[in-house]
Design a protein around this motif. Structure first.
Motif, PDB file in Angstrom:
ATOM      1  N   UNK A 167       0.834  -1.203   0.000  1.00  0.00           N
ATOM      2  CA  UNK A 167       0.000   0.000   0.000  1.00  0.00           C
ATOM      3  C   UNK A 167       0.871   1.256   0.000  1.00  0.00           C
ATOM      4  N   UNK A 168       1.911   1.233   0.809  1.00  0.00           N
ATOM      5  CA  UNK A 168       2.793   2.399   0.930  1.00  0.00           C
ATOM      6  C   UNK A 168       3.498   2.687  -0.389  1.00  0.00           C
ATOM      7  N   UNK A 169       3.938   1.621  -1.066  1.00  0.00           N
ATOM      8  CA  UNK A 169       4.590   1.794  -2.362  1.00  0.00           C
ATOM      9  C   UNK A 169       3.621   2.474  -3.325  1.00  0.00           C
ATOM     10  N   UNK A 170       2.392   1.977  -3.361  1.00  0.00           N
ATOM     11  CA  UNK A 170       1.356   2.573  -4.214  1.00  0.00           C
ATOM     12  C   UNK A 170       1.120   4.043  -3.865  1.00  0.00           C
ATOM     13  N   UNK A 171       1.201   4.337  -2.560  1.00  0.00           N
ATOM     14  CA  UNK A 171       0.917   5.697  -2.084  1.00  0.00           C
ATOM     15  C   UNK A 171       2.094   6.645  -2.307  1.00  0.00           C
ATOM     16  N   UNK A 172       3.160   6.151  -2.931  1.00  0.00           N
ATOM     17  CA  UNK A 172       4.296   7.018  -3.236  1.00  0.00           C
ATOM     18  C   UNK A 172       5.250   7.257  -2.081  1.00  0.00           C
ATOM     19  N   UNK A 173       5.119   6.441  -1.033  1.00  0.00           N
ATOM     20  CA  UNK A 173       6.059   6.528   0.083  1.00  0.00           C
ATOM     21  C   UNK A 173       7.457   6.149  -0.409  1.00  0.00           C
ATOM     22  N   UNK A 174       8.484   6.849   0.074  1.00  0.00           N
ATOM     23  CA  UNK A 174       9.840   6.561  -0.392  1.00  0.00           C
ATOM     24  C   UNK A 174      10.686   5.821   0.642  1.00  0.00           C
ATOM     25  N   UNK A 175      10.354   6.005   1.912  1.00  0.00           N
ATOM     26  CA  UNK A 175      11.157   5.370   2.964  1.00  0.00           C
ATOM     27  C   UNK A 175      10.242   4.728   3.999  1.00  0.00           C
ATOM     28  N   UNK A 176      10.569   3.482   4.374  1.00  0.00           N
ATOM     29  CA  UNK A 176       9.753   2.760   5.356  1.00  0.00           C
ATOM     30  C   UNK A 176      10.592   2.454   6.592  1.00  0.00           C
ATOM     31  N   UNK A 177      10.034   2.798   7.740  1.00  0.00           N
ATOM     32  CA  UNK A 177      10.633   2.414   9.025  1.00  0.00           C
ATOM     33  C   UNK A 177       9.802   1.243   9.531  1.00  0.00           C
ATOM     34  N   UNK A 178      10.346   0.043   9.411  1.00  0.00           N
ATOM     35  CA  UNK A 178       9.572  -1.177   9.647  1.00  0.00           C
ATOM     36  C   UNK A 178       9.840  -1.796  11.017  1.00  0.00           C
ATOM     37  N   UNK A 179       8.844  -1.778  11.882  1.00  0.00           N
ATOM     38  CA  UNK A 179       8.964  -2.379  13.214  1.00  0.00           C
ATOM     39  C   UNK A 179       8.425  -3.800  13.253  1.00  0.00           C
ATOM     40  N   UNK A 180       7.865  -4.287  12.155  1.00  0.00           N
ATOM     41  CA  UNK A 180       7.373  -5.666  12.119  1.00  0.00           C
ATOM     42  C   UNK A 180       8.552  -6.593  11.862  1.00  0.00           C
ATOM     43  N   UNK A 181       8.636  -7.690  12.600  1.00  0.00           N
ATOM     44  CA  UNK A 181       9.815  -8.564  12.463  1.00  0.00           C
ATOM     45  C   UNK A 181       9.714  -9.460  11.246  1.00  0.00           C
ATOM     46  N   UNK A 182       9.722  -8.867  10.077  1.00  0.00           N
ATOM     47  CA  UNK A 182       9.649  -9.645   8.845  1.00  0.00           C
ATOM     48  C   UNK A 182      10.308  -8.872   7.722  1.00  0.00           C
ATOM     49  N   UNK A 183      10.828  -9.615   6.750  1.00  0.00           N
ATOM     50  CA  UNK A 183      11.493  -9.001   5.605  1.00  0.00           C
ATOM     51  C   UNK A 183      10.448  -8.477   4.631  1.00  0.00           C
ATOM     52  N   UNK A 184      10.590  -7.241   4.188  1.00  0.00           N
ATOM     53  CA  UNK A 184       9.648  -6.670   3.234  1.00  0.00           C
ATOM     54  C   UNK A 184      10.211  -6.760   1.821  1.00  0.00           C
ATOM     55  N   UNK A 185       9.376  -7.185   0.901  1.00  0.00           N
ATOM     56  CA  UNK A 185       9.773  -7.165  -0.505  1.00  0.00           C
ATOM     57  C   UNK A 185       9.212  -5.914  -1.160  1.00  0.00           C
ATOM     58  N   UNK A 186      10.091  -5.002  -1.508  1.00  0.00           N
ATOM     59  CA  UNK A 186       9.662  -3.733  -2.102  1.00  0.00           C
ATOM     60  C   UNK A 186      10.582  -3.387  -3.268  1.00  0.00           C
ATOM     61  N   UNK A 187      10.125  -2.486  -4.150  1.00  0.00           N
ATOM     62  CA  UNK A 187      10.983  -2.106  -5.281  1.00  0.00           C
ATOM     63  C   UNK A 187      12.299  -1.515  -4.797  1.00  0.00           C
ATOM     64  N   UNK A 188      13.289  -1.657  -5.657  1.00  0.00           N
ATOM     65  CA  UNK A 188      14.668  -1.243  -5.348  1.00  0.00           C
ATOM     66  C   UNK A 188      14.811   0.192  -4.852  1.00  0.00           C
ATOM     67  N   UNK A 189      13.999   1.101  -5.394  1.00  0.00           N
ATOM     68  CA  UNK A 189      14.186   2.522  -5.055  1.00  0.00           C
ATOM     69  C   UNK A 189      13.747   2.856  -3.633  1.00  0.00           C
ATOM     70  N   UNK A 190      13.021   1.936  -2.990  1.00  0.00           N
ATOM     71  CA  UNK A 190      12.536   2.201  -1.638  1.00  0.00           C
ATOM     72  C   UNK A 190      13.682   2.137  -0.621  1.00  0.00           C
ATOM     73  N   UNK A 191      13.659   3.055   0.336  1.00  0.00           N
ATOM     74  CA  UNK A 191      14.583   2.997   1.467  1.00  0.00           C
ATOM     75  C   UNK A 191      13.850   2.269   2.598  1.00  0.00           C
ATOM     76  N   UNK A 192      14.386   1.150   3.042  1.00  0.00           N
ATOM     77  CA  UNK A 192      13.733   0.414   4.128  1.00  0.00           C
ATOM     78  C   UNK A 192      14.688   0.281   5.299  1.00  0.00           C
ATOM     79  N   UNK A 193      14.190   0.582   6.465  1.00  0.00           N
ATOM     80  CA  UNK A 193      15.010   0.355   7.650  1.00  0.00           C
ATOM     81  C   UNK A 193      14.240  -0.511   8.639  1.00  0.00           C
ATOM     82  N   UNK A 194      14.792  -1.677   8.913  1.00  0.00           N
ATOM     83  CA  UNK A 194      14.113  -2.606   9.816  1.00  0.00           C
ATOM     84  C   UNK A 194      14.534  -2.378  11.259  1.00  0.00           C
ATOM     85  N   UNK A 195      13.542  -2.282  12.121  1.00  0.00           N
ATOM     86  CA  UNK A 195      13.791  -2.079  13.541  1.00  0.00           C
ATOM     87  C   UNK A 195      13.283  -3.326  14.242  1.00  0.00           C
TER      88      UNK A 195
END
Lengths: 223, 223
Positions: A167-195
């Motif tokens: 949903x976030x990718x669709x919404x044009x979000x560029x960076x995700x701060x992820x607190x869920x303990x799971x690996x996210x599959x997102x397009x390459x341009x996304x900045x993801x930081x797992x916490x």
DNA sequence: TAGATTGTTAATCGATTAACAATC
DNA sequence: TAGATTGTTAATCGATTAACAATC
């Protein structure tokens, strides 16, 4: 040819910058204007040369025999980390952790302001938590781009985190701060930081378990 | 002479173990009994040889051409991380984050059960939060040793974190999970793990700021 | 048997630390 | 000037990755 320094800070150095920042802000509040690497190193338990290397990434130049300007370093670290510009963020998953982050006003002093919260639980939608109304997740793809929001925070259970990320990718979000303990599959341009709190907990419990096992062995040896 | 393997896992490998664990539990729930390093690596985005190295620390032996037993790995990782024994913990600082952690029952499946909460705010003391009564911090040094508790969680503001840590040392706590963004000075024997959210936020905001700066430069170049 | 996969040793890569020249 | 501190190049250390033998 020299690399563009801005692009090449090692991750470990980057992670230390907030520690320097916290320490330097404290020094400043005590009225201290100058500081040397050895002093910083002593208090933060780093070797001086490492402090010097780390601070070099901020572009601040020290004076031999004198040290660095505390005020200058604080400003430079904030600029380097992007803490001088406040990014607006949306948060999905208003559980215990999500609620805590919504209530943590202090993030805004570190470049992050949560402006909207989403959930799928009809019991939560419409409620006001820490001054923010909880919206239906269905509206995310509409609202986020309209508000020009670039950061998304995921505080949902692991099972739905991937769907939320989509949903976030669709919404044009560029960076995700992820607190869920799971690996996210997102397009390459996304900045993801797992916490991953479990990951942190792991090293604590592992070290403690190791110590207990050693104690048990010791006791057995004596019998 | 070979080192005692238990004592020598590199920190990066240790941090990856919970990720493998999460992934393997999911596989198990799907009824998958065997898995190879290349499959794990594909899904978690690690190179297969790294998966192999990491899993070796758990002591599980794979079968060439076949792979590893999923069930065996899950059990071995849990044992290695000390997640098979539930440690009781006390928490100090019942703010937003403290409340969230108190309510996070799931930690008990990962070796951690918070059994008591402390604060100094008279307005909070005596309240029941997520089924636990908030106690006065003054009682910590008395209660923790009596209950045989070894883990302390600090979710106070940075300013008081050091004082709380000192109390914990007195109370015989052996490991501290510190969420306050400050360095704690404690005796050598203490296990301290810092969970600095600002530090994590830093790498996110830094990367985002960098991207925006690049975009601005690009726009200027075109004009 | 052939081929896929494990286990292990060697090479590479990147971060940390040591050594030292430059500077105030 | 002498000495402390910065800035930088070289050496070390540890983690990752590559290469390959062992095995089912």
């Amino acid at each position: 040819m020299k690399e563009i320094s801005e692009f090449s800070i090692p991750e470990p150095s980057l992670k230390r910058l907030p520690q320097y920042h916290h320490y330097l802000v404290e020094l400043k509040s005590k009225g201290i204007n100058l500081v040397s690497c050895s002093t910083i190193g002593r208090d933060l338990e780093f070797v001086p040369v490492q402090v010097r290397k780390d601070l070099q990434f901020t572009g601040v130049i020290g004076k031999p025999k004198v040290g660095y300007s505390v005020a200058e370093l604080v400003v430079a670290i904030e600029a380097f980390l992007g803490w001088d510009i406040v990014n607006e963020a949306i948060l999905v998953g208003v559980g215990n952790l999500g609620t805590a982050i919504l209530g943590h006003e202090r993030f805004s002093r570190f470049g992050l302001q949560v402006v909207a919260a989403f959930d799928i639980d009809p019991g939560k939608i419409g409620q006001t938590i820490h001054g923010k109304t909880v919206l239906s997740l269905a509206g995310l793809a509409d609202i986020a781009p309209r508000m020009g929001i670039h950061i998304g925070i995921i505080t949902t259970p692991a099972e739905v985190a991937q769907a939320v990320a989509n949903e976030m990718v669709t919404a044009g979000i560029q960076a995700i701060w992820n607190f869920a303990p799971t690996k996210l599959n997102v397009p390459q341009h996304m900045i993801v930081h797992n916490e991953d709190l479990y990951s942190s907990l792991a090293s604590l419990s592992c070290k403690l378990a190791k110590r207990f096992r050693a104690q048990i062995r010791e006791t057995e040896r004596l019998n």
